[in-house]
Design a protein around this motif. Structure first.
Motif, PDB file in Angstrom:
ATOM      1  N   ASP A 105       0.811  -1.215   0.000  1.00  0.00           N
ATOM      2  CA  ASP A 105       0.000   0.000   0.000  1.00  0.00           C
ATOM      3  C   ASP A 105       0.852   1.276   0.000  1.00  0.00           C
ATOM      4  O   ASP A 105       0.541   2.254  -0.673  1.00  0.00           O
ATOM      5  N   LYS A 106       1.967   1.240   0.742  1.00  0.00           N
ATOM      6  CA  LYS A 106       2.790   2.455   0.895  1.00  0.00           C
ATOM      7  C   LYS A 106       3.506   2.852  -0.402  1.00  0.00           C
ATOM      8  O   LYS A 106       4.057   3.954  -0.491  1.00  0.00           O
ATOM      9  N   ILE A 107       3.536   1.949  -1.406  1.00  0.00           N
ATOM     10  CA  ILE A 107       4.217   2.252  -2.675  1.00  0.00           C
ATOM     11  C   ILE A 107       3.220   2.702  -3.751  1.00  0.00           C
ATOM     12  O   ILE A 107       3.614   3.069  -4.862  1.00  0.00           O
ATOM     13  N   VAL A 108       1.927   2.654  -3.433  1.00  0.00           N
ATOM     14  CA  VAL A 108       0.898   2.960  -4.443  1.00  0.00           C
ATOM     15  C   VAL A 108       1.132   4.328  -5.083  1.00  0.00           C
ATOM     16  O   VAL A 108       1.068   4.477  -6.306  1.00  0.00           O
ATOM     17  N   LYS A 109       1.450   5.333  -4.292  1.00  0.00           N
ATOM     18  CA  LYS A 109       1.618   6.699  -4.822  1.00  0.00           C
ATOM     19  C   LYS A 109       2.762   6.770  -5.843  1.00  0.00           C
ATOM     20  O   LYS A 109       2.676   7.476  -6.837  1.00  0.00           O
ATOM     21  N   PHE A 110       3.833   6.046  -5.534  1.00  0.00           N
ATOM     22  CA  PHE A 110       4.981   5.994  -6.452  1.00  0.00           C
ATOM     23  C   PHE A 110       4.519   5.521  -7.834  1.00  0.00           C
ATOM     24  O   PHE A 110       4.848   6.125  -8.856  1.00  0.00           O
ATOM     25  N   TYR A 111       3.723   4.441  -7.866  1.00  0.00           N
ATOM     26  CA  TYR A 111       3.270   3.899  -9.155  1.00  0.00           C
ATOM     27  C   TYR A 111       2.187   4.770  -9.784  1.00  0.00           C
ATOM     28  O   TYR A 111       2.115   4.876 -11.005  1.00  0.00           O
ATOM     29  N   GLU A 112       1.350   5.381  -8.979  1.00  0.00           N
ATOM     30  CA  GLU A 112       0.315   6.264  -9.536  1.00  0.00           C
ATOM     31  C   GLU A 112       0.962   7.431 -10.288  1.00  0.00           C
ATOM     32  O   GLU A 112       0.469   7.848 -11.334  1.00  0.00           O
ATOM     33  N   LYS A 113       2.096   7.917  -9.759  1.00  0.00           N
ATOM     34  CA  LYS A 113       2.795   9.020 -10.440  1.00  0.00           C
ATOM     35  C   LYS A 113       3.304   8.603 -11.809  1.00  0.00           C
ATOM     36  O   LYS A 113       3.605   9.437 -12.656  1.00  0.00           O
ATOM     37  N   LEU A 114       3.431   7.284 -12.006  1.00  0.00           N
ATOM     38  CA  LEU A 114       3.912   6.766 -13.288  1.00  0.00           C
ATOM     39  C   LEU A 114       2.754   6.336 -14.190  1.00  0.00           C
ATOM     40  O   LEU A 114       2.968   5.714 -15.235  1.00  0.00           O
ATOM     41  N   GLY A 115       1.526   6.616 -13.757  1.00  0.00           N
ATOM     42  CA  GLY A 115       0.367   6.359 -14.613  1.00  0.00           C
ATOM     43  C   GLY A 115      -0.336   5.039 -14.360  1.00  0.00           C
ATOM     44  O   GLY A 115      -1.273   4.693 -15.084  1.00  0.00           O
ATOM     45  N   LEU A 116       0.114   4.276 -13.369  1.00  0.00           N
ATOM     46  CA  LEU A 116      -0.547   3.003 -13.080  1.00  0.00           C
ATOM     47  C   LEU A 116      -1.780   3.239 -12.203  1.00  0.00           C
ATOM     48  O   LEU A 116      -1.849   4.235 -11.474  1.00  0.00           O
ATOM     49  N   HIS A 117      -2.710   2.303 -12.287  1.00  0.00           N
ATOM     50  CA  HIS A 117      -3.947   2.403 -11.523  1.00  0.00           C
ATOM     51  C   HIS A 117      -4.035   1.292 -10.489  1.00  0.00           C
ATOM     52  O   HIS A 117      -3.538   0.187 -10.712  1.00  0.00           O
ATOM     53  N   ARG A 118      -4.710   1.576  -9.413  1.00  0.00           N
ATOM     54  CA  ARG A 118      -4.887   0.591  -8.349  1.00  0.00           C
ATOM     55  C   ARG A 118      -5.950  -0.436  -8.761  1.00  0.00           C
ATOM     56  O   ARG A 118      -7.058  -0.064  -9.145  1.00  0.00           O
TER      57      ARG A 118
END
Ligand SMILES: CC(C)(COP(=O)(O)OP(=O)(O)OC[C@H]1O[C@@H](n2cnc3c(N)ncnc32)[C@H](O)[C@@H]1OP(=O)(O)O)[C@@H](O)C(=O)NCCC(=O)NCCS
Length: 135
Positions: A105-118
């Motif tokens: 969960d704590k890495i979600v923001k890192f990937y969201e900044k790269l365009g990935l979706h949860r």
């Protein structure tokens, strides 16, 4: 200066130290090398000869790709290396229908900044095999 490469025919396990930080049963450097060599694609971040970050993907080469591992050594984190490795891999995988990974969960923001979706993920983990050694 950090260099990024996927031209690594002469990569040695000795260059792969310090990874799988905090894992209870980590792969050895030799297993790490084999994981990279058996991947569909991988990229390394190099500080001189030392590998300080890596990413790999496995794939059918047509439709779907999965990014199992991305790691930057602790002392090199927060310098844009993880982002660059992801950008290189996403460029390499451009055109695939499905590009997936699973993260805490704590890495979600890192990937969201790269365009990935949860999404919602399901999985199994066999801790006896976390080090990649077959019994
Ligand atoms: C997650 C990881 C790969 C990020 O690599 P990094 O090189 O430290 O990250 P970067 O410096 O490239 O950061 C890129 C951006 O994401 C942000 N970011 C990085 N880690 C973050 C986190 N844990 N939570 C939220 N945002 C994060 C940065 O602030 C930066 O934002 P900006 O571009 O707006 O300035 C790295 O922390 C790591 O190896 N962690 C341990 C292993 C791990 O969890 N891997 C992921 C497996 S799914």
């Amino acid at each position: 200066m950090i260099k990024y490469t996927n031209e690594t025919a002469d990569l040695k396990s000795e260059q792969l130290t310090g990874f799988f930080f905090g894992w209870p049963n980590p792969p050895s450097a030799q297993k790490h090398l084999e994981i990279l060599q058996n991947s569909y694609k991988y990229f390394l971040a190099l500080d001189g000869a030392e590998v300080v970050g890596f990413i790999n993907a496995i794939s059918d080469g047509i439709h779907s790709a999965y990014i199992p591992l991305l790691e930057v050594l602790p002392e090199y984190q927060g310098k844009g290396i993880g982002r660059k490795l992801m950008e290189l891999m996403l460029k390499e995988l451009y055109g695939f229908y499905m590009i997936d990974l699973v993260c805490d969960d704590k890495i979600v923001k890192f990937y969201e900044k790269l365009g990935l979706h949860r999404f919602t993920a399901m999985g199994l983990r066999n801790m006896d095999r976390q080090n990649g050694v077959k019994k």
